[in-house]
Design a protein around this motif. Sequence first.
Motif, PDB file in Angstrom:
ATOM      1  N   ASP A  56    -160.231   6.346  -0.749  1.00 51.46           N
ATOM      2  CA  ASP A  56    -161.435   6.292   0.075  1.00 51.46           C
ATOM      3  C   ASP A  56    -161.116   5.684   1.432  1.00 51.46           C
ATOM      4  O   ASP A  56    -160.239   4.820   1.563  1.00 51.46           O
ATOM      5  CB  ASP A  56    -162.508   5.453  -0.611  1.00 51.46           C
ATOM      6  CG  ASP A  56    -162.940   6.072  -1.924  1.00 51.46           C
ATOM      7  OD1 ASP A  56    -163.689   7.054  -1.906  1.00 51.46           O
ATOM      8  OD2 ASP A  56    -162.495   5.560  -2.983  1.00 51.46           O
ATOM      9  N   ALA A  57    -161.840   6.110   2.444  1.00 50.65           N
ATOM     10  CA  ALA A  57    -161.590   5.641   3.803  1.00 50.65           C
ATOM     11  C   ALA A  57    -161.761   4.135   3.930  1.00 50.65           C
ATOM     12  O   ALA A  57    -161.086   3.491   4.742  1.00 50.65           O
ATOM     13  CB  ALA A  57    -162.530   6.364   4.776  1.00 50.65           C
ATOM     14  N   ASN A  58    -162.656   3.556   3.119  1.00 51.40           N
ATOM     15  CA  ASN A  58    -162.900   2.112   3.207  1.00 51.40           C
ATOM     16  C   ASN A  58    -162.282   1.364   2.028  1.00 51.40           C
ATOM     17  O   ASN A  58    -162.746   0.288   1.647  1.00 51.40           O
ATOM     18  CB  ASN A  58    -164.395   1.836   3.274  1.00 51.40           C
ATOM     19  CG  ASN A  58    -165.120   2.331   2.026  1.00 51.40           C
ATOM     20  OD1 ASN A  58    -164.544   3.083   1.225  1.00 51.40           O
ATOM     21  ND2 ASN A  58    -166.360   1.910   1.848  1.00 51.40           N
ATOM     22  N   ASN A  60    -159.922  -0.975  -0.261  1.00 54.00           N
ATOM     23  CA  ASN A  60    -159.324  -2.289  -0.051  1.00 54.00           C
ATOM     24  C   ASN A  60    -157.896  -2.137   0.488  1.00 54.00           C
ATOM     25  O   ASN A  60    -157.171  -1.229   0.083  1.00 54.00           O
ATOM     26  CB  ASN A  60    -159.314  -3.045  -1.381  1.00 54.00           C
ATOM     27  CG  ASN A  60    -158.793  -4.464  -1.240  1.00 54.00           C
ATOM     28  OD1 ASN A  60    -157.602  -4.700  -1.212  1.00 54.00           O
ATOM     29  ND2 ASN A  60    -159.714  -5.409  -1.142  1.00 54.00           N
ATOM     30  N   ARG A  64    -154.747   0.539  -0.314  1.00 55.13           N
ATOM     31  CA  ARG A  64    -154.140   1.389   0.708  1.00 55.13           C
ATOM     32  C   ARG A  64    -152.626   1.203   0.748  1.00 55.13           C
ATOM     33  O   ARG A  64    -151.862   2.168   0.875  1.00 55.13           O
ATOM     34  CB  ARG A  64    -154.764   1.090   2.071  1.00 55.13           C
ATOM     35  CG  ARG A  64    -156.284   1.274   2.108  1.00 55.13           C
ATOM     36  CD  ARG A  64    -156.834   1.164   3.521  1.00 55.13           C
ATOM     37  NE  ARG A  64    -156.483   2.355   4.282  1.00 55.13           N
ATOM     38  CZ  ARG A  64    -157.144   3.503   4.229  1.00 55.13           C
ATOM     39  NH1 ARG A  64    -158.190   3.631   3.441  1.00 55.13           N
ATOM     40  NH2 ARG A  64    -156.766   4.531   4.962  1.00 55.13           N
ATOM     41  N   ASP A  86    -158.313  11.531   2.713  1.00 56.99           N
ATOM     42  CA  ASP A  86    -159.493  10.681   2.543  1.00 56.99           C
ATOM     43  C   ASP A  86    -160.770  11.525   2.473  1.00 56.99           C
ATOM     44  O   ASP A  86    -161.875  11.020   2.537  1.00 56.99           O
ATOM     45  CB  ASP A  86    -159.600   9.641   3.660  1.00 56.99           C
ATOM     46  CG  ASP A  86    -159.688  10.256   5.048  1.00 56.99           C
ATOM     47  OD1 ASP A  86    -159.858  11.492   5.153  1.00 56.99           O
ATOM     48  OD2 ASP A  86    -159.571   9.516   6.030  1.00 56.99           O
ATOM     49  N   GLN A 103    -166.135   0.564  -6.475  1.00 57.28           N
ATOM     50  CA  GLN A 103    -165.871   0.477  -5.037  1.00 57.28           C
ATOM     51  C   GLN A 103    -165.484   1.821  -4.436  1.00 57.28           C
ATOM     52  O   GLN A 103    -165.311   1.916  -3.219  1.00 57.28           O
ATOM     53  CB  GLN A 103    -164.752  -0.543  -4.772  1.00 57.28           C
ATOM     54  CG  GLN A 103    -165.070  -1.954  -5.209  1.00 57.28           C
ATOM     55  CD  GLN A 103    -163.922  -2.918  -4.979  1.00 57.28           C
ATOM     56  OE1 GLN A 103    -163.041  -2.669  -4.142  1.00 57.28           O
ATOM     57  NE2 GLN A 103    -163.908  -4.029  -5.700  1.00 57.28           N
ATOM     58  N   SER A 104    -165.336   2.833  -5.279  1.00 57.18           N
ATOM     59  CA  SER A 104    -164.934   4.154  -4.810  1.00 57.18           C
ATOM     60  C   SER A 104    -166.041   5.150  -5.118  1.00 57.18           C
ATOM     61  O   SER A 104    -166.310   5.442  -6.291  1.00 57.18           O
ATOM     62  CB  SER A 104    -163.645   4.589  -5.507  1.00 57.18           C
ATOM     63  OG  SER A 104    -163.410   5.968  -5.318  1.00 57.18           O
ATOM     64  N   ARG A 151    -158.915  -4.575  -7.572  1.00 54.79           N
ATOM     65  CA  ARG A 151    -157.964  -4.003  -6.613  1.00 54.79           C
ATOM     66  C   ARG A 151    -156.535  -4.014  -7.159  1.00 54.79           C
ATOM     67  O   ARG A 151    -155.795  -3.049  -6.988  1.00 54.79           O
ATOM     68  CB  ARG A 151    -158.056  -4.713  -5.267  1.00 54.79           C
ATOM     69  CG  ARG A 151    -157.662  -6.192  -5.272  1.00 54.79           C
ATOM     70  CD  ARG A 151    -157.750  -6.768  -3.881  1.00 54.79           C
ATOM     71  NE  ARG A 151    -157.199  -8.122  -3.802  1.00 54.79           N
ATOM     72  CZ  ARG A 151    -156.628  -8.628  -2.732  1.00 54.79           C
ATOM     73  NH1 ARG A 151    -156.507  -7.894  -1.642  1.00 54.79           N
ATOM     74  NH2 ARG A 151    -156.182  -9.872  -2.719  1.00 54.79           N
ATOM     75  N   ASP A 328    -164.388 -13.844   6.441  1.00 57.29           N
ATOM     76  CA  ASP A 328    -165.490 -13.147   5.781  1.00 57.29           C
ATOM     77  C   ASP A 328    -166.123 -13.997   4.685  1.00 57.29           C
ATOM     78  O   ASP A 328    -166.844 -13.487   3.843  1.00 57.29           O
ATOM     79  CB  ASP A 328    -164.992 -11.820   5.189  1.00 57.29           C
ATOM     80  CG  ASP A 328    -163.838 -12.010   4.209  1.00 57.29           C
ATOM     81  OD1 ASP A 328    -163.426 -13.163   3.995  1.00 57.29           O
ATOM     82  OD2 ASP A 328    -163.353 -10.998   3.664  1.00 57.29           O
TER      83      ASP A 328
END
Length: 869
Positions: A56-58, A60, A64, A86, A103-104, A151, A328
């Motif tokens: 996915d583009a976003n 974790n 990646r 992606d 998350q995906s 993750r 964050d």
Amino acid sequence: MRVHRFITRGAFGLALSLSAASAAFACDTPVSVCATGKGSSLALIQKGHPAAVYIDANANPAVRHAAESLRGDLARVGGGEAVKLDDLSKANGPVVILGVLGQSPVIDGLVKAGKLKVEDLQGQWEGFRQVVVERPAPNIPRALVIVGSDRRGAVFGAYDLSERIGVSPWVWWADVPVTRKSDLFLTAGARADHPRVKYRGFFINDENPAFSGWTKAKFGGVNSKAYAHVFELMLRLKGNYLWPAMWAPKAFNDDDPQSKVIADEMGVVMGSSHHEPMTRAQAEWHRDNDQGAPSKGERGGRWDYTTNAENLRTFWRGGIERMMSKGDGAPYESVVTVGMRGDGDEPMAEGAATQLLEKIVADQRQIIADVTGKPADQTPQIWALYKEVQDYYDYGMRVPDDVTLLFADDNWGQIRRLPVAGKDKLPRAGGYGVYYHFDYVGGPRNYKWINTNQVAKVWQQMDLAYQREARNLWIVNVGDIKPMEYPLSFFLRMAWNPEAMTPKALAAFPREWAGETFGPALAGEIGAALSEYETLASRRKPELIDQDTFPLGPDNGAGPLDGGEFGDIVDRWRALDAKVAAIKTRLRPDQMDAYYQLVEYPVTAFANLYEMYYATALNRRLSARNDARANVFAEKVETAFKRDADLTAQYHALNGGKWDGMMNQVHMSYVIWNDPTQQTMPSVARVSADTPPEKLKAKVVFARSGATDPNLVTVEAAKFDRAVGGKGLSWTVVPRLGRGEAVLALPQGQASTTAADGVRLEYGVQVPRSGPATVRLALAPTLDATGGDGIKIGISIDDGPMQVVKSDLIPTPGAASRPEQAAWIEAVKNHVHTVEARFPDVSAGRHVVKVWRLDDNAVLERVSVDMRP
């Protein structure tokens, strides 16, 4: 009763060959990697072209990173590029989909559509599932979905696939080549896995001059560029936790702030060593102060909480603030070490009270709560019970339940203490862990140069730890990382799933690791060589060897030379060295660098060291009586000394000098516990002689006397005549544990037994004469990890009364002040400990010696009956 013999001399190789062949070609388990496909298989690589990899583009950053590694690994195997996606609508052919549950959007959509069943993955720590999914999207006929529970679960799922397609975790760190495969398929179905030990990792330590010098030359220092490779190795080995290099003046977070950023981005949990609390490197305390003025060695004054508490709290608060500086609201993922030792890995001041240490921990936890804005129990913490700190625990000091209690070994591979039901709280929210050593600086002798660890010993101790509920954190001191590739692989594989590392799996490990590293054709021979190396290398650390370590045979004057025990050991090293050289001739050219690092250099360099000291011993014996043959051995010493340097230079020249400096640890001619400043050849003497050197060499003839004393009867532990179990225990023969095959009662971690329980081994012996007898048991060194006063074992002869003997070894950081400490020093030097019982009147003839299991953690190697007057 049934005795478990997981290895037999002859059938073992065939049995493993058959099982390995079955696994390689049957492809009858879900998501198996196969060279050919079926109708339901997924084409992972076809005609050299790998499947595309989607994230996915976003996703974790850790996911990646892993996706990029997987793409690179697919390209290494197939030759072609694995397309990065992606957007699944752009896919054309098979796809690997990598992501985290929840998350995906793509993975969650497959779950919602009923194409992906992941109920058992919810809430798991670092779990993953690999599933071949039919038609995940209209344009994709089939995909491999790797879904993580978190993750790191996704990361481990990706690296698990990399390893199974033939990319070794040591592909960079030991130059292990990848075999090209134009076609690879995955069978249909699903497979899942997750770790049983929560935190699993290693400690880079004692790193000067090797690791430090190497990183300075290659990366400009121990910085984020170097650590990026360390982090990837950790994750490929399915580890997750690192104590970074910390010998002064190093400070992981302060030297290069990017190091902690990259660690977090890749998914590695950072810690700090047993004596560096609150994420602070000890070296930071001694650096220049914030105004730039020299601190003269003390940044904030004395490292003493009774006189300098405010400065220490400020220092520690800075460490936690830095951990929380990510931006964050979440920390850079860490396990925080709490507690306090003296400055520079030393004990606290004499008489430090447990109440003071409890206050220190309480104050540290208040800092953690204040800075993170959360209760302290929401930040993972450990209290390392290392050396004298364990005494504080034994004297009654306690920390909050959420703090992991990290027990330690004695720095030589024997765990000092483990939780005991009724004495220690079980269960605890923070649980227990173990800090283990493959490398050490300290008494009775530093050992840093080469691997001297037996994986069977590691298994026995860590299996004991797991059975005794030390399951939250395992970390091992690996020195420079290299040359600990083999035992580190074992340690982290076992940490992932100790339950799967059965004695049978242990016996298979050398061959399997060799096959994964060098291919199946030579796996058996290389695995056998690794096993023989472990047995010989663990007998005595090289730093503890010199010309006087082992006895020569009788002095025959001008007659043939008798090498005695020293010669016997050298002969085994020569045979192993020859075997390793013969294997090398059958390797591919691209395997040579890895073979030299992982097999050839350790064997040849260690064998050469023995040759040097053996020749020194013979030179000194002969020169003392003016025997000109001494000159032959003087030359051999000089040759071996030069060869040691040549072998090191050859290592440093590998792969264009990639590892230059990594084998720079001094490893000969020690005189105290600490390193000599340089390699020094043992002194030799020459004798004036008219005989030409070649004729002198012809006069060097060896003959072994071979005489044995009939009044000493010795039986290897595995050669028992009868094994009797009970109380749920059975006797198990473990190969390559100690000096041969050892025997212990499994499962470990069980309560003590009595003679009435009848758990024993029986050995038939023929006694040649009547009189008093001493029965000796040779044991692999172990410690009473219950906190008691030794490990009890029973010995009896025939139906006579049982005598109780005790193995009571007590570690000491310095000179021995008690007999138990002196016994420990000798046990760790010689990798064996002997206990004995005296029997005043034994008649000549046949007898049965019985060895009784009374306490846990007794490992029997050999039984002897001594009738010598």
